[in-house]
Design a protein around this motif. Structure first.
Motif, PDB file in Angstrom:
ATOM      1  N   GLU A  37       0.742  -1.250  -0.006  1.00  0.00           N
ATOM      2  CA  GLU A  37      -0.006  -0.044  -0.111  1.00  0.00           C
ATOM      3  C   GLU A  37       0.847   1.488   0.006  1.00  0.00           C
ATOM      4  OE1 GLU A  37      -3.145   0.126   2.777  1.00  0.00           O
ATOM      5  OE2 GLU A  37      -3.377  -2.061   2.943  1.00  0.00           O
ATOM      6  N   GLY A  38       2.136   1.036   0.021  1.00  0.00           N
ATOM      7  CA  GLY A  38       3.228   2.309  -0.172  1.00  0.00           C
ATOM      8  C   GLY A  38       3.352   2.839   1.220  1.00  0.00           C
ATOM      9  N   ILE A  39       3.038   2.103   2.328  1.00  0.00           N
ATOM     10  CA  ILE A  39       3.361   2.710   3.841  1.00  0.00           C
ATOM     11  C   ILE A  39       4.652   1.782   4.357  1.00  0.00           C
ATOM     12  CG2 ILE A  39       2.258   2.741   5.937  1.00  0.00           C
ATOM     13  CD1 ILE A  39      -0.422   2.906   4.635  1.00  0.00           C
ATOM     14  N   LEU A  40       5.389   2.389   5.114  1.00  0.00           N
ATOM     15  CA  LEU A  40       6.404   1.910   5.792  1.00  0.00           C
ATOM     16  C   LEU A  40       6.319   2.038   7.315  1.00  0.00           C
ATOM     17  CD1 LEU A  40       9.466   3.004   3.530  1.00  0.00           C
ATOM     18  CD2 LEU A  40       8.169   0.882   3.144  1.00  0.00           C
ATOM     19  N   SER A  41       6.822   1.336   8.241  1.00  0.00           N
ATOM     20  CA  SER A  41       6.843   1.589   9.471  1.00  0.00           C
ATOM     21  C   SER A  41       8.333   1.665  10.292  1.00  0.00           C
ATOM     22  CB  SER A  41       6.169   0.519  10.343  1.00  0.00           C
ATOM     23  OG  SER A  41       6.034   0.675  11.713  1.00  0.00           O
ATOM     24  N   PRO A  42       8.826   2.576   9.927  1.00  0.00           N
ATOM     25  CA  PRO A  42      10.392   2.590  10.279  1.00  0.00           C
ATOM     26  C   PRO A  42      10.747   2.543  11.945  1.00  0.00           C
ATOM     27  CG  PRO A  42       9.796   5.110   9.670  1.00  0.00           C
ATOM     28  CD  PRO A  42       8.640   4.011   9.256  1.00  0.00           C
ATOM     29  N   VAL A  43      11.708   2.314  12.321  1.00  0.00           N
ATOM     30  CA  VAL A  43      11.862   2.458  13.671  1.00  0.00           C
ATOM     31  C   VAL A  43      12.251   3.924  14.145  1.00  0.00           C
ATOM     32  CG1 VAL A  43      13.417   1.816  15.599  1.00  0.00           C
ATOM     33  CG2 VAL A  43      12.780   0.171  14.328  1.00  0.00           C
ATOM     34  N   ILE A  44      11.848   4.795  15.064  1.00  0.00           N
ATOM     35  CA  ILE A  44      12.246   5.934  15.378  1.00  0.00           C
ATOM     36  C   ILE A  44      13.159   6.151  16.523  1.00  0.00           C
ATOM     37  CG2 ILE A  44      10.517   6.988  13.871  1.00  0.00           C
ATOM     38  CD1 ILE A  44       8.852   7.655  16.373  1.00  0.00           C
ATOM     39  N   ASN A  45      12.797   5.084  17.265  1.00  0.00           N
ATOM     40  CA  ASN A  45      13.768   4.986  18.554  1.00  0.00           C
ATOM     41  C   ASN A  45      13.827   3.764  19.107  1.00  0.00           C
ATOM     42  OD1 ASN A  45      15.274   6.267  20.806  1.00  0.00           O
ATOM     43  ND2 ASN A  45      13.408   5.903  21.951  1.00  0.00           N
ATOM     44  N   ILE A  46      14.934   3.206  19.757  1.00  0.00           N
ATOM     45  CA  ILE A  46      15.207   1.844  20.250  1.00  0.00           C
ATOM     46  C   ILE A  46      16.153   1.998  21.541  1.00  0.00           C
ATOM     47  CG2 ILE A  46      16.921   0.817  18.835  1.00  0.00           C
ATOM     48  CD1 ILE A  46      15.022  -1.701  18.905  1.00  0.00           C
ATOM     49  N   ASN A  47      15.583   1.469  22.677  1.00  0.00           N
ATOM     50  CA  ASN A  47      16.295   1.430  23.836  1.00  0.00           C
ATOM     51  C   ASN A  47      16.226  -0.035  24.381  1.00  0.00           C
ATOM     52  OD1 ASN A  47      17.783   2.242  26.257  1.00  0.00           O
ATOM     53  ND2 ASN A  47      16.040   2.813  27.065  1.00  0.00           N
ATOM     54  N   LEU A  85      16.443 -13.241  33.288  1.00  0.00           N
ATOM     55  CA  LEU A  85      16.347 -11.886  32.525  1.00  0.00           C
ATOM     56  C   LEU A  85      17.448 -11.528  31.649  1.00  0.00           C
ATOM     57  CD1 LEU A  85      14.085  -9.910  31.425  1.00  0.00           C
ATOM     58  CD2 LEU A  85      14.890  -8.530  33.460  1.00  0.00           C
ATOM     59  N   CYS A  86      17.662 -11.514  30.201  1.00  0.00           N
ATOM     60  CA  CYS A  86      18.838 -10.918  29.554  1.00  0.00           C
ATOM     61  C   CYS A  86      18.581  -9.648  29.250  1.00  0.00           C
ATOM     62  CB  CYS A  86      18.955 -11.906  28.416  1.00  0.00           C
ATOM     63  SG  CYS A  86      19.254 -13.952  28.699  1.00  0.00           S
ATOM     64  N   ALA A  87      17.499  -9.288  28.769  1.00  0.00           N
ATOM     65  CA  ALA A  87      17.355  -7.866  28.164  1.00  0.00           C
ATOM     66  C   ALA A  87      15.923  -7.440  28.435  1.00  0.00           C
ATOM     67  CB  ALA A  87      17.879  -7.760  27.102  1.00  0.00           C
ATOM     68  N   THR A  88      15.917  -6.169  28.440  1.00  0.00           N
ATOM     69  CA  THR A  88      14.452  -5.636  28.603  1.00  0.00           C
ATOM     70  C   THR A  88      14.697  -4.396  27.376  1.00  0.00           C
ATOM     71  OG1 THR A  88      14.853  -4.101  30.239  1.00  0.00           O
ATOM     72  CG2 THR A  88      13.823  -6.019  30.796  1.00  0.00           C
ATOM     73  N   GLY A  89      13.539  -3.970  26.745  1.00  0.00           N
ATOM     74  CA  GLY A  89      13.578  -2.803  26.092  1.00  0.00           C
ATOM     75  C   GLY A  89      12.268  -2.225  25.321  1.00  0.00           C
ATOM     76  N   LYS A  90      12.403  -1.317  24.741  1.00  0.00           N
ATOM     77  CA  LYS A  90      11.181  -0.583  23.867  1.00  0.00           C
ATOM     78  C   LYS A  90      11.714  -0.098  22.531  1.00  0.00           C
ATOM     79  CE  LYS A  90       8.853   0.652  28.280  1.00  0.00           C
ATOM     80  NZ  LYS A  90       8.000   1.780  28.841  1.00  0.00           N
ATOM     81  N   SER A  91      10.961  -0.152  21.576  1.00  0.00           N
ATOM     82  CA  SER A  91      11.170   0.521  20.298  1.00  0.00           C
ATOM     83  C   SER A  91      10.015   1.259  19.801  1.00  0.00           C
ATOM     84  CB  SER A  91      11.576  -0.372  19.279  1.00  0.00           C
ATOM     85  OG  SER A  91      10.575  -1.354  18.975  1.00  0.00           O
ATOM     86  N   SER A  92      10.220   2.559  19.219  1.00  0.00           N
ATOM     87  CA  SER A  92       9.019   3.368  18.915  1.00  0.00           C
ATOM     88  C   SER A  92       8.864   3.496  17.377  1.00  0.00           C
ATOM     89  CB  SER A  92       9.029   5.091  19.190  1.00  0.00           C
ATOM     90  OG  SER A  92       9.354   4.674  20.599  1.00  0.00           O
ATOM     91  N   HIS A  93       8.022   3.393  16.924  1.00  0.00           N
ATOM     92  CA  HIS A  93       7.478   3.427  15.403  1.00  0.00           C
ATOM     93  C   HIS A  93       6.504   4.481  14.833  1.00  0.00           C
ATOM     94  CE1 HIS A  93       9.514  -0.644  15.092  1.00  0.00           C
ATOM     95  NE2 HIS A  93       9.326  -0.456  16.365  1.00  0.00           N
ATOM     96  N   VAL A  94       6.359   4.784  13.740  1.00  0.00           N
ATOM     97  CA  VAL A  94       5.356   5.449  13.007  1.00  0.00           C
ATOM     98  C   VAL A  94       5.121   4.933  11.733  1.00  0.00           C
ATOM     99  CG1 VAL A  94       5.759   7.833  14.205  1.00  0.00           C
ATOM    100  CG2 VAL A  94       7.011   7.327  12.060  1.00  0.00           C
ATOM    101  N   CYS A  95       4.195   5.180  11.021  1.00  0.00           N
ATOM    102  CA  CYS A  95       3.788   4.889   9.804  1.00  0.00           C
ATOM    103  C   CYS A  95       4.165   6.075   8.861  1.00  0.00           C
ATOM    104  CB  CYS A  95       2.589   4.219   9.616  1.00  0.00           C
ATOM    105  SG  CYS A  95       2.255   2.648  10.108  1.00  0.00           S
TER     106      CYS A  95
END
Length: 140
Positions: A51-61, A101-111
Motif C-alpha cells: 500500500e506504499g506504507i512503511l513503519s520505520p523505527v524512530i527510537n530503540i532502547n 532476564l537477559c534484556a528488556t527494551g522498547k522501540s518506537s515506530h510511526v507509519c
C-alpha cells in the motif's frame, strides 16, 4: 493486553569467541518479536508495503541484564506498550532457558508514506490496525 512469545535458537554467528551473544543481535530479535506480534493480530508488514506504507523505527532502547549464550534457546516476549493513533511503542523482554532476564527494551515506530516519508495517522489511514492496537495495547 496481548503478549506474544517467540523462541529463538542462539546461532553461533550471533556470538563472540566466548559464546556470548553480541548486543546488536538483540535488536534483530526484537524485529522478530514485532513481526510475530503483528502476525498474531492478523496483519503483515508486506501488506503495508504493498500500500506504499512503511513503519520505520524512530527510537530503540535496550537494557542488557545478563548474557545469552550459544546453544541456548531464548524466549522473547513482545507487547504493545503504548499506542496513540500515530506512534506505536513495542515492549520486549528476553529470557534464557533458566528464565533469567537477559534484556528488556522498547522501540518506537510511526507509519510513513514510502514516496514522501511523511508520517501518517494509523487511526485515520489504517483503521483496522488501529482497532486491534487499541484492543491489545498495555492498559495504563
Amino acid at each position: 493486553m496481548l503478549i506474544t512469545e517467540t523462541d529463538i535458537e542462539v546461532r553461533y554467528a550471533e556470538t563472540d569467541q566466548m559464546g556470548v551473544v553480541h548486543h546488536s543481535n538483540y535488536i534483530i530479535w526484537c524485529e522478530l518479536g514485532r513481526t510475530n506480534l503483528i502476525k498474531k493480530l492478523g496483519f503483515d508488514y508486506s501488506d503495508l508495503e504493498k500500500e506504499g506504507i512503511l513503519s520505520p523505527v524512530i527510537n530503540i532502547n535496550l537494557d542488557y541484564k545478563a548474557p545469552a549464550h550459544y546453544g541456548e534457546t531464548v524466549r522473547l516476549l513482545t507487547w504493545i506498550d503504548h499506542y496513540d493513533g500515530l506512534r506505536v511503542v513495542y515492549g520486549y523482554e528476553i529470557r534464557n532457558e533458566d528464565n533469567k532476564l537477559c534484556a528488556t527494551g522498547k522501540s518506537s515506530h510511526v507509519c510513513v508514506r514510502k514516496d514522501s516519508f511523511r508520517p501518517i495517522s494509523i487511526k485515520k489511514h489504517l483503521p483496522i490496525w488501529h482497532d486491534e492496537y487499541e484492543k491489545h495495547k498495555k492498559k495504563d
